[in-house]
Each structure stands twice: as C-alpha cells, then as structure tokens.
Write a protein that holds these residues in place. Structure first.
Motif, PDB file in Angstrom:
ATOM      1  N   SER A  86       0.827  -1.278  -0.008  1.00  9.91           N
ATOM      2  CA  SER A  86       0.051   0.108  -0.181  1.00  9.91           C
ATOM      3  C   SER A  86       0.830   1.179   0.051  1.00  9.91           C
ATOM      4  CB  SER A  86      -0.982  -0.073   1.311  1.00  9.91           C
ATOM      5  OG  SER A  86      -0.842   1.360   2.073  1.00  9.91           O
ATOM      6  N   ASN A 138      -5.413  -3.279  -4.576  1.00  8.43           N
ATOM      7  CA  ASN A 138      -5.709  -2.315  -3.803  1.00  8.43           C
ATOM      8  C   ASN A 138      -4.548  -1.317  -3.864  1.00  8.43           C
ATOM      9  OD1 ASN A 138      -5.922  -1.129  -1.050  1.00  8.43           O
ATOM     10  ND2 ASN A 138      -4.080  -2.249  -0.362  1.00  8.43           N
ATOM     11  N   TYR A 152     -10.959  -1.962  -1.158  1.00  8.38           N
ATOM     12  CA  TYR A 152     -10.957  -3.295  -1.299  1.00  8.38           C
ATOM     13  C   TYR A 152     -12.093  -4.197  -1.941  1.00  8.38           C
ATOM     14  CZ  TYR A 152      -6.532  -5.367   0.019  1.00  8.38           C
ATOM     15  OH  TYR A 152      -5.156  -5.746  -0.175  1.00  8.38           O
ATOM     16  N   GLU A 175      -6.805  -9.629  -6.686  1.00  5.46           N
ATOM     17  CA  GLU A 175      -7.576  -9.040  -5.771  1.00  5.46           C
ATOM     18  C   GLU A 175      -6.763  -8.231  -4.911  1.00  5.46           C
ATOM     19  OE1 GLU A 175     -10.688 -10.998  -3.772  1.00  5.46           O
ATOM     20  OE2 GLU A 175     -10.843  -9.762  -2.252  1.00  5.46           O
ATOM     21  N   ARG A 176      -5.935  -8.868  -4.260  1.00  7.98           N
ATOM     22  CA  ARG A 176      -5.032  -8.010  -3.375  1.00  7.98           C
ATOM     23  C   ARG A 176      -4.147  -7.099  -4.004  1.00  7.98           C
ATOM     24  NH1 ARG A 176      -1.052 -10.039  -0.196  1.00  7.98           N
ATOM     25  NH2 ARG A 176       0.254  -9.722  -1.889  1.00  7.98           N
TER      26      ARG A 176
END
Lengths: 73, 705
Positions: free
Chosen positions: B84, B121, B277, B117-118
C-alpha cells in the motif's frame, strides 16, 4: 466477541473489526483485512502458531498475538 | 508557492526524488506488491543496463535501469515492493513519495495474475495519485496453469488504464509493455484512471476541500490531497500548514472538524480501505475467472512442507541433501582444479628458472601469491558453484518463507522477529548480504538482534573450509556412503549455529536489547518452478563469481604477505614462527595452535583465505609437499600435530568468531554505531572461545586430545 485466532482450521470467517493500532493496523488494512472481508483459516504452524490465512487470495501467516486483534463474525 | 516536492518535504532532501533526464528521455516508475515478480519485469525491461544503490538518506534499495523503444529512451526506477502507499514503513514512504513528488512521467504497476484482488488495492491507490498509469499483470503463465482466466480488455475498460499481460520470466509480453509505455508517452493511447467514490460524507468533504487546495497546487492530485487530509496523514497536513494561508487553513480545519464529529480519523481510514478493497473484489469477481479446485496444489505441498510431523525434519533433510550434493560433487572438480594448478606451477617454476629470477621473486610470486590463489580457487570454487545454484533454486521455489514459517515459533520464544530466519538464510550466501537483508525487520530492537547474530550462520566463505576439514578427517569410504559423516558434521554445525542464534537472541532480549517481540505478517508466496537458466546465471555470475573475485582480490596480497612473514627470519625463526609461538599458549587453551589462530586473524579481510593461509604457514616452516589432493592436505595437517580435537575446534572456531571485514563494515553502515559493530565481533568470538575451551577440556579429561 470472537477473534480470528480462535477460528478453527478450514473455516471461513468474516472480518468485523480491528483492534490493532498504528502501523500494524495500516499493514492489516493493506493486506485486505477490511470490514466484511472473508478470511479462510488454512493451517496452523508446526507448533500451533503462527496460522496461515487466505486473505484476498494471498496466503498470509499471522502470529496469535496479531490474529487476536481481528474481531470476526 | 505551490505544492511541489520542495514545499511539502524537508528541503535538504529535495533532490532525492528528482531523477536527472535529458531531452527525449522519460522517467518511468515501477511499483508493485512484493512477490509479484517485479524485479523480473525490471530485469527483462532493462537487461544489463541497470545499477543499484540506496535512496539518499534511506536504507531502501534504489534500482535504476534504462531501455529504448523506437526513438525514445526510458529511465526505469524500481520502487520497493509494497502492499500500500499509506507509509506504515520506510519502503511505503519511499514508494509513495516518489510516485507523488518525483518527476516520473508514468507509473507501471506490476501485479500478480494469480492474486489480483489483493494487488488491485495498490493499483487503485496509485490511480488516485497519477493519470499516466499502466497495469502490468505478470505471471500469467502461472495463472494459466492454475486455470485462472483474466479478461484484460474488460479490466482496461473498467479501470480506464492500458493493461498488459505478461510472463516476464519467459519474456512474454515485455515488448508489448515497452510499446504501451511508448504509446502512452507519445499520446498515441491515453490512460484515464476511473475515479473511485467513497461514502457520502467523505465525498461531500472532498467537494468542499478541493477548491481550497486547488489554488496552492502545482501538480499533485487535489482529490488525493483532500483524502489524505481527511484520513489524517499528519506529516502531510503539517507541511501544508506552512503553505496555506491562515483563512484557508481555518476553513479547511472547520471542514475537517465537522466530519470528525461524526467520524474519527480511524473510521475514515477504515472506510476508505474497505471501499478500495470492495471495489477490488467486485472487479476481480467480474473479470477474473478461477477454478477453485486447481488452486489447491500449493496447499497439498504445504500439507507436508509446513506440517507438524514433517516440517522441521524436511527442512533439515533438505539442508543435508544440499550439503551432500555439494560435498560429493565438489570433490572431483576440486581435485581436477588443484591438479591443473599444480601442473601450471611446475611450468611457472621452470619459467622462473629459465629467466634466472632471484629466489625471493619466485617465492613471492609463485609460492606466495600463485599458490594461495590456486588453493582459494580449487577449494572454494567447486562448493560455491554447486551450493549457490541449489540455494537459489530453493529461493525461487518459494521455500524460504516456509522455513521462516516453520521456525517462527522458536524465534518468538527467543523474543526475536519472525523474519530473522529469512535474514539468516541470506547469511548462508554472505553475512554482509544477510545484514543488509535485516532491513526487512521494522523494529529497531529486533533488527539489531538479527544483525548481531547473523554471523552464527556460516557464509559461503566459511563453509567450504568446514567441508574441506570435515572431508579430510571424516571421509571413510567411497561410493554412496561417501561424504556421509562430513554431511552430518556440517549439518550439525549449522544446527548448532541456529541454536546459538536463538539462545543469544533470547539473552540479548533479556539484557542489552530488552523488549517483547513486535508484530509481523509473513506472506507465503505461491510455489514457482524455477527457471534453471536464470538460476545458473544469477547464482554463478552474480554470486559465485562475485564472491570468488572478492576472495581472489584479498588472497593475492594475503598470499604475498604470508610468504614474506614466513621467509623473513629474525633470530633463526621466521616472523610467522614468532607470531605463532606468541599465540600458541592462548590457542592451546582452545584446542588450536598458534598457526591456526594466526590464520583466522590474517583471514579478517575474507574468510575464504583462512585455510590457504594456514597451509602456507605450515609449509613455510616444514618440507615442501606436493599439494595436489586432499590426502596431501591431510598429511600436512597431521604432520603439524592435528588431532580430531584440532579439527573439531577449528571448525567450531570457523563458525564462531568475528565476522569478516566486509561484514563488519556493513554492520557499521547499517547500525551507524561502533558499539554494536564491536559487539557483533566480540559476542561470536566470546561464544567460540568458551565453546572451544569446553570441548578441549572434555577431550583432555577423556584423554583424546
């Protein structure tokens, strides 16, 4: 309230809230432990700790200390 | 004054994120999660045109490279792998600041096609900051194997970004990625990241904040700035305070306060993270089709690799097998090399005789420099050339994080960080590298513990010595059982090193570095089949030759010095003899002799040269021996009074003594403290002395030594 470290292996649980703070909370959010996220408990380590979770498609190991900061439904 | 990098950050650091570029050059940032194969993409794009260093003032690696496409030149900046951009670590801060304040023209976000998916982010976070973004979905070959289908066109429409599918390991999609970057820079295609909308209160606050920020802004996205003010990025707000006029700041504060009444900063952060998310999940559900049955391959492997029953035994077995392959495989090429070098030495001797060279020149060049070099190469090269590729294979397979996972329990008990295990694995290659790897540990206390104890893992400069000594003394028969005892001994020594690491980590946690283990999260990446060609290349070129070259540079002068010391006589005894006699009583206490202790001291620049120096010293005092195989090595050692105790204690002391000079310099650089550098040398040496005294005592009591 149920915590993630008590969830049994094989179960799929939903994240309700985090009680971690600071950079650990940021790291947990960054990994996708957000409210409503589905988490699968995959396995315990050779000594019962840490535990591997499937979080958003990635396998993440957390020690009991961290997993106990995640409230689940 | 506008909101530029200079105004929002400490001006002393203002050049950090500015990359020099010429006319027609473009700067491209490469971002991505860890374990996405980002460095493979970087290597595939830039080939050999790259160099690494640190970000100025930060202990974060900064890799840059360049590539050309048609008439344009691109400078590629590899950012640290992060999950992130919310600056919870130095890496995230560097990545965010470069994307935000640096002068990059576009950003490539590398993602793992098997875990989209992760990864999305980070993609969404970068889309919020920048317009020129390319989404590179890597590892599509793995995704295909796992029957994961990715609708790239759909993702392109949904996100508003150019999407490139790639398998960088096989150079698939790399040309496409280059072309996409080129087209984006030359405006042949465009990237219009779709805006992600948050809950109503947040959006309303953004609408009110943006006009206020707009007039101070040069080039930073005001929507992103407004969001960071809302979720309380303190550093950013502080620096904004200095630029924004009092009236405007007051208005901003009142808007922030209003929303704070109904929501605290933490719940705003949670809400923003959840929204991102949820969107990532929605997008993945829509455009990525996976077959859940097929994904379980890794789990089946993990059932064994990380199981209670097999986990740790399998780990030890793997270590033993690697050592067995190394020991039995290294013997033949080692003998071949030393034979070759010996024959060359005869030629050299003849040459020196022909030109009537003075005896000292022949001694210095051939008996000093040449001999030491040939021993370093013939003893060190074969085990390294076998061990490094095998180790790289384990690394590429994704086995090392599993080792860390299996061992975590012990590290937790030792009050150490779970990732210390990974830094130890790096230490097998080179302790200096292991100490740099300690950067992955965020907590300063645990980082120091990992740094100080890293030397207990035998590096590649040391374990060929361990292998050589154990082979000389313990090989009993040829055939399958060949090397069984040496393997057991070296494995045992490594396990001993690990045990001492854990014990000392515990003791340090209870004394000098008091504290409880900090938190950590460990990702177990999917298993990946290593590319043999790449493994051979990186391990042979990057590691083996690098380490060998360093040893050779040190060995040549060390060989010369040792020869001089061995051949300059004072009172009928060589300087080496004097030194050895002086050291002998101390060495005797720990079951060694003065020559061995001196070799360890002279070996400070590099551990590889300890054994060659020792042999040189022995030879300088006695008769010449034909040194073309391990048997003759054995006879030299036996002639100089070696017993099983000497062999054991030399191996123990090799494992447990001060780190080499390179490692010490690295420790000084990383800790910035003489105290911890000194302790990193004193502690292992102390342990070595105590342990060797203990074995000596036992052996002598039993009458073996």
């Amino acid at each position: 309230m149920l915590k993630l470290h008590t969830a049994s292996v094989g179960s799929v649980v939903t994240v309700k809230d985090l009680s971690s703070t600071g950079s650990l909370r940021e790291r947990m959010l960054a990994l996708g432990l957000t409210k409503g996220a589905k988490v699968e408990v995959i396995r315990k380590g050779p000594s019962g700790d840490p535990t591997v979770f499937n979080i958003r498609g990635a396998m993440i190991a957390l020690r009991n200390e961290e997993a106990s900061l995640v409230a689940i439904q | 004054m506008g909101l530029t990098f200079q105004s929002t950050q400490n001006s002393a650091l203002s050049d950090i994120f500015h990359i020099d570029k010429k006319e027609g050059q473009y700067v491209i940032a490469l971002a991505g999660n860890p374990n996405t194969g980002k460095s493979t993409v970087f290597n595939s794009l830039t080939g050999l045109h790259q160099h690494t260093g640190n970000w100025p003032g930060k202990t974060v690696v900064n890799a840059r490279g360049s590539f050309n496409h048609l008439d344009k030149e691109f400078i590629l900046v590899d950012l640290p792998g992060t999950y992130s951009l919310f600056s919870s670590s130095v890496e995230e801060e560097v990545a965010r600041d470069f994307i935000c304040f640096g002068n990059s023209d576009a950003v490539i976000v590398v993602t793992d096609g098997t875990c989209l998916e992760r990864n999305l982010n980070l993609v969404f976070q970068i889309m919020e900051l920048r317009d020129q973004v390319v989404l590179c979905i890597n590892l599509i070959d793995e995704a295909k194997k796992k029957k994961i289908e990715i609708d790239a066109k759909g993702l392109e429409m949904e996100l508003g970004l150019p999407v490139v599918l790639c398998a960088a390991r096989n150079d698939i999609g790399i040309d496409d990625l280059k072309a996409t970057i080129y087209n984006l820079i030359t405006h042949k295609i465009s990237s219009n990241p779709k805006t992600l909308y948050y809950e109503k209160e947040i959006e309303e606050a953004i609408i009110r904040l943006r006009p206020l920020l707009e007039k101070y802004n040069d080039n930073i996205n005001t929507r992103w700035l407004a969001l960071r003010m809302l979720d309380g990025d303190r550093k950013l707000i502080e620096s904004l305070r200095e630029i924004i006029s009092g009236d405007d700041m007051e208005e901003i504060s009142s808007i922030l306060n209003e929303i704070d009444i109904c929501k605290d900063k933490q719940s705003i952060r949670d809400s923003i993270a959840s929204t991102i998310y949820n969107k990532a999940q929605e997008v993945t559900d829509k455009y990525v089709k996976s077959n859940p049955k097929k994904i379980n391959r890794d789990r089946i492997i993990d059932n064994y690799v990380t199981s209670k029953k097999f986990g740790i035994p399998l780990m030890l077995l793997t270590l033993a097998i690697i050592l067995w392959i190394t020991i039995s495989g290294a013997n033949y090429p080692s003998a071949l090399l030393s034979d070759l070098f010996f024959r060359l030495e005869i030629r050299l001797t003849m040459l020196f005789n022909q030109i009537n060279s003075p005896g000292w020149l022949y001694g210095l060049v051939v008996l000093g420099i040449y001999r030491t070099l040939s021993w370093v190469i013939s003893v060190m090269l074969p085990p390294m050339a076998i061990f490094f590729p095998l180790f790289t294979i384990l690394e590429d397979l994704g086995y090392l994080p599993r080792v860390a996972f299996n061992m975590d329990h012990y590290f937790k008990k030792a009050c150490a960080h779970g990732k210390q295990c990974l830094t130890m694995c790096m230490g097998f290659g080179c302790n200096a590298a292991g100490i740099i790897a300690c950067r992955i540990i965020d907590s300063p206390r645990e980082k120091l513990i990992a740094t100080i104890t890293n030397n207990f893992v035998p590096c590649n400069g040391r374990f060929p010595s361990l292998i050589a000594i154990s082979t000389i003394f313990l090989v009993t028969k040829e055939g399958f059982a060949y090397g069984f005892l040496p393997v057991l001994t070296v494995t045992g020594l490594i396990v001993l090193g690990i045990a001492i690491t854990l014990l000392l980590s515990y003791l340090l946690s209870k004394t000098l570095l008091r504290g409880v283990p900090s938190t950590f999260t460990l990702e177990l990446p999917p298993y990946r089949i290593p590319k043999v060609g790449r493994v051979l290349y990186t391990s042979l070129i990057d590691r083996t030759l690098f380490v060998l070259w360093r040893a050779v540079i040190v060995a040549a002068p060390a060989g010369a010095i040792t020869w001089i010391l061995g051949n300059v006589y004072i009172d009928n005894m060589s300087i080496i003899g004097h030194v050895a006699t002086f050291l002998d009583p101390a060495a005797n206490l720990i079951g060694l002799d003065g020559f061995i202790l001196m070799a360890f001291i002279l070996g400070l620049p590099a551990n590889e040269i300890v054994l060659p120096i020792l042999l040189m010293s022995y030879l300088s005092t006695g008769a010449m021996v034909e040194l073309n195989n391990l048997d003759s090595l054995k006879s030299i050692l036996l002639d100089n009074g070696w017993t099983y105790l000497t062999a054991l204690n030399t191996m123990l002391f090799c494992l447990l003594h001060w780190p080499c000079a390179t490692t010490l310099i690295t420790i000084k650089k990383e800790t910035n403290s003489f105290k911890w550098t000194a302790l990193s040398a004193i502690i292992p040496t102390g342990v070595g002395i105590v342990l060797c005294m203990f074995t000596t005592l036992i052996f002598r009591l039993l009458g073996w030594g």
